[in-house]
Design a protein around this motif. Sequence first.
Motif, short mmCIF file in Angstrom:
data_model
loop_
_atom_site.label_atom_id
_atom_site.label_comp_id
_atom_site.label_asym_id
_atom_site.label_seq_id
_atom_site.Cartn_x
_atom_site.Cartn_y
_atom_site.Cartn_z
N LEU A 13 0.98 -1.56 -0.39
CA LEU A 13 -0.18 0.09 0.01
C LEU A 13 1.11 1.25 0.25
O LEU A 13 1.70 1.64 0.74
N ILE A 14 0.27 2.30 -0.66
CA ILE A 14 1.34 3.38 -0.76
C ILE A 14 -0.02 4.47 -0.77
O ILE A 14 -0.69 3.90 -1.37
N GLY A 15 1.02 5.49 -0.82
CA GLY A 15 -0.19 7.21 -1.08
C GLY A 15 -0.56 7.75 0.71
O GLY A 15 0.87 7.66 1.53
N GLN A 16 -0.87 9.09 0.24
CA GLN A 16 -0.92 9.56 1.67
C GLN A 16 -1.58 9.35 2.66
O GLN A 16 -1.11 9.40 3.78
N PRO A 17 -2.65 8.87 2.96
CA PRO A 17 -3.21 7.60 3.71
C PRO A 17 -2.24 7.07 4.00
O PRO A 17 -2.53 7.03 5.56
N VAL A 18 -1.95 6.24 4.15
CA VAL A 18 -0.45 4.78 4.67
C VAL A 18 0.26 6.00 5.22
O VAL A 18 0.48 5.74 6.57
N ASN A 19 1.03 7.32 4.56
CA ASN A 19 1.58 7.80 5.40
C ASN A 19 1.36 8.41 6.66
O ASN A 19 1.80 8.36 7.21
N LEU A 20 0.32 8.96 6.24
CA LEU A 20 -0.50 9.19 7.29
C LEU A 20 -0.89 8.63 8.57
O LEU A 20 -0.71 8.91 10.06
N ALA A 21 -1.13 7.59 8.35
CA ALA A 21 -1.31 6.40 9.43
C ALA A 21 0.09 6.16 9.73
O ALA A 21 0.03 5.95 11.68
N ALA A 22 1.18 6.04 9.17
CA ALA A 22 2.33 5.72 10.07
C ALA A 22 2.69 6.78 10.49
O ALA A 22 3.16 6.66 11.92
N ARG A 23 2.22 8.22 9.97
CA ARG A 23 2.91 9.26 11.13
C ARG A 23 2.29 9.05 12.31
O ARG A 23 3.02 9.13 13.38
N LEU A 24 1.17 8.90 11.96
CA LEU A 24 -0.12 8.51 13.53
C LEU A 24 0.18 8.17 14.98
O LEU A 24 0.61 7.95 16.18
N GLN A 25 0.91 7.32 13.82
CA GLN A 25 1.28 5.45 15.09
C GLN A 25 2.78 6.12 15.43
O GLN A 25 2.55 5.55 16.92
N SER A 26 3.86 7.16 14.67
CA SER A 26 4.67 7.08 15.59
C SER A 26 4.51 7.71 16.88
O SER A 26 5.81 8.12 17.37
N GLN A 27 3.52 9.04 16.40
CA GLN A 27 3.12 9.70 17.68
C GLN A 27 2.80 9.10 18.31
O GLN A 27 2.51 9.56 19.24
N THR A 28 2.16 8.66 18.62
CA THR A 28 1.30 8.08 19.90
C THR A 28 2.34 7.47 21.27
O THR A 28 1.97 8.20 22.14
N ARG A 29 3.29 7.17 21.23
CA ARG A 29 4.27 7.20 22.53
C ARG A 29 4.41 8.86 22.90
O ARG A 29 4.72 9.28 24.06
N ARG A 30 4.76 9.92 21.86
CA ARG A 30 5.36 11.52 22.01
C ARG A 30 4.00 11.74 22.76
O ARG A 30 4.73 12.66 23.73
N VAL A 31 2.84 11.44 22.67
CA VAL A 31 1.76 11.80 23.08
C VAL A 31 1.39 11.36 24.09
O VAL A 31 0.67 11.97 24.66
N GLY A 32 1.91 9.99 24.58
CA GLY A 32 0.42 9.09 25.71
C GLY A 32 -0.55 8.38 25.41
O GLY A 32 -1.19 8.24 26.40
N GLN A 33 -0.71 8.72 24.13
CA GLN A 33 -1.92 7.87 23.88
C GLN A 33 -2.10 6.63 22.72
O GLN A 33 -1.10 6.60 21.66
N PRO A 34 -2.54 5.51 23.33
CA PRO A 34 -2.53 3.99 22.77
C PRO A 34 -2.93 4.22 20.87
O PRO A 34 -2.69 3.72 20.51
N ILE A 35 -3.85 5.39 20.69
CA ILE A 35 -4.87 5.17 19.13
C ILE A 35 -4.63 6.86 19.02
O ILE A 35 -5.51 7.65 20.16
#
Length: 85
Positions: A13-35
């Motif tokens: 899968l490629i594209g902006q939605p997949v990139n956004l999902a990956a970036r959000l997943q990487s932010q979970t630790r930073r903001v302290g929220q699992p989803i």
Amino acid sequence: GQFLADPTMGPTLIGQPVNLAARLQSQTRRVGQPILVCQSTVKALGPLDKSSLNLVGHHALKGFAAPQPVYALCGLRNGPTGLSR
């Protein structure tokens, strides 16, 4: 059709939605929220109750020109068997 000529690679899968999902997943630790979810997910919920969503800010994410609104799904905690209410 195939995106790549290499037959050993499975479907990707490629594209902006997949990139956004990956970036959000990487932010979970930073903001302290699992989803975390994006604005388009919040809009897709339509008239459903959004009281469990909390805007955690607008985040500069790699690959996006403007900061993206990021929402956390609240009311969940990490339990011994995963996420629970």
